[in-house]
Motif scaffolding. Structure first.
Motif, short mmCIF file in Angstrom:
data_model
loop_
_atom_site.label_atom_id
_atom_site.label_comp_id
_atom_site.label_asym_id
_atom_site.label_seq_id
_atom_site.Cartn_x
_atom_site.Cartn_y
_atom_site.Cartn_z
N SER A 152 0.83 -1.21 0.00
CA SER A 152 0.00 0.00 0.00
C SER A 152 0.86 1.26 0.00
CB SER A 152 -0.94 0.00 1.21
OG SER A 152 -0.20 -0.02 2.42
N PHE A 209 -16.45 -4.82 1.69
CA PHE A 209 -15.67 -3.69 1.18
C PHE A 209 -16.23 -2.34 1.61
CE2 PHE A 209 -14.18 -0.59 -1.87
CZ PHE A 209 -12.83 -0.90 -1.96
N PRO A 210 -17.53 -2.07 1.47
CA PRO A 210 -18.02 -0.75 1.93
C PRO A 210 -17.78 -0.53 3.42
CG PRO A 210 -19.64 -1.83 0.53
CD PRO A 210 -18.61 -2.86 0.85
N GLN A 227 -12.39 2.26 8.04
CA GLN A 227 -10.96 2.55 8.06
C GLN A 227 -10.68 4.02 7.75
OE1 GLN A 227 -8.38 0.48 8.89
NE2 GLN A 227 -9.94 -1.01 9.44
N THR A 228 -11.44 4.59 6.84
CA THR A 228 -11.18 5.98 6.42
C THR A 228 -11.62 6.98 7.48
OG1 THR A 228 -11.46 5.33 4.10
CG2 THR A 228 -11.60 7.68 4.62
N TYR A 258 -14.00 0.10 3.96
CA TYR A 258 -13.54 1.40 3.47
C TYR A 258 -13.96 2.54 4.39
CZ TYR A 258 -13.12 5.57 0.62
OH TYR A 258 -12.81 6.83 0.18
N VAL A 291 -7.07 -1.20 2.09
CA VAL A 291 -8.39 -1.83 2.01
C VAL A 291 -8.49 -2.69 0.75
CG1 VAL A 291 -10.87 -1.38 1.74
CG2 VAL A 291 -9.53 -0.06 3.38
N CYS A 292 -7.94 -2.20 -0.35
CA CYS A 292 -8.00 -2.96 -1.61
C CYS A 292 -7.23 -4.27 -1.52
CB CYS A 292 -7.45 -2.11 -2.75
SG CYS A 292 -8.51 -0.74 -3.23
N CYS A 339 -6.78 3.57 1.24
CA CYS A 339 -7.50 2.93 0.13
C CYS A 339 -6.74 1.72 -0.40
CB CYS A 339 -7.72 3.95 -0.99
SG CYS A 339 -8.85 5.29 -0.57
N SER A 340 -5.44 1.86 -0.53
CA SER A 340 -4.63 0.74 -1.02
C SER A 340 -4.67 -0.43 -0.04
CB SER A 340 -3.19 1.19 -1.23
OG SER A 340 -3.12 2.27 -2.15
N CYS A 360 -9.16 -6.43 2.10
CA CYS A 360 -10.55 -6.87 2.02
C CYS A 360 -10.71 -8.15 1.19
CB CYS A 360 -11.43 -5.75 1.48
SG CYS A 360 -13.18 -6.18 1.39
#
Length: 249
Positions: free
Chosen positions: A90, A156-157, A163-164, A160, A117-118, A114-115, A121
């Motif tokens: 990330s 995923f939602p 975490q954000t 995201y 989580v991608c 974001c990285s 997840c």
């Protein structure tokens, strides 16, 4: 070795806190939010926790395990993935997309989140599809993949946004309180080193400029001397010819 420990220790602590909070949130999310009604209906109870206790725990690996055992297993898997894969990749991806020195820290940290989580997840959703697969009815690879995609869509939602807007801001603020003085001292040293480098670079540039100016002056003097010498030779040639002609007569 000391520098390496100072560098890696905050990273490991950060990953441990992140995983600890995130796993608890996801166990609650998957157990109460996604499967809560099914657990209550299956066990004919009014509360999810009563249903979990009645069935002997949470279904995992074809059997039932206590909640704390499920949490420990997921924490171990998530921590290994976070430290070995998600964190390095990330940061590498965010660094290649944005320049850390010129990008606002909020945007750069957002890119890292974001990285992460991608990466995390899909990986944790795949492990969850293996952990919670209904092995008592047999195993089918297509069903496993379908369950994996379904979990990604569910998780995923949630991953995201939590975490954000919740987990990462809280942990970063906590780290500023713990490692703030150390980071401030390091920033001051970096700033001082940067100023010294700029001074050295300016001195080097000034020296190079002086040398270039001196060389240009020398070249100009050479050119002037050569031009003056050529002019003297040209002017003296007709006089020599005239003297020679007089002697012949």
């Amino acid at each position: 070795m000391g520098i390496q420990i100072k560098t890696l220790l905050p990273r490991f602590i950060y990953a441990a806190i992140t995983v600890f909070i995130t796993v608890h949130m996801f166990v609650f999310y998957n157990t109460y939010v996604l499967s809560g009604d099914l657990i209550k209906q299956y066990n004919n109870v009014d509360f999810v926790l009563d249903g979990i206790n009645k069935q002997g725990g949470i279904y995992m690996f074809g059997s039932y395990y206590p909640i704390w055992a499920v949490i420990l297993i997921e924490i171990g898997c998530a921590y290994v993935l976070e430290v070995s894969v998600a964190q390095p990749l990330s940061f590498y991806l965010a660094k290649n997309t944005f320049n850390p020195s010129s990008t606002d820290p909020v945007f750069f940290e957002g890119a890292i989140i974001c990285s992460t989580v991608c990466f995390m997840c899909p990986a944790m959703s795949f492990l969850a599809s293996l952990f919670f697969y209904p092995y008592n009815i047999g195993f089918n690879f297509i069903t496993l993949i379908a369950n994996w995609f379904q979990l990604i869509c569910y998780n995923f939602p949630f991953a995201y946004f939590t975490q954000t807007f919740l987990v990462q801001p809280f942990i970063r603020q906590l780290f500023k309180m713990i490692f703030g003085p150390q980071q401030q001292s390091q920033d001051q040293n970096n700033e001082k080193r940067k100023i010294d480098d700029e001074k050295s670079e300016m001195t080097e540039r000034a020296t190079v400029a002086d040398i270039n100016n001196a060389l240009q002056i020398i070249e100009q003097l050479k050119k002037d001397l050569l031009d003056a010498g050529n002019s003297t030779v040209v002017e003296s040639i007709p006089e020599e010819k005239e003297i020679i002609e007089v002697n012949i007569d």
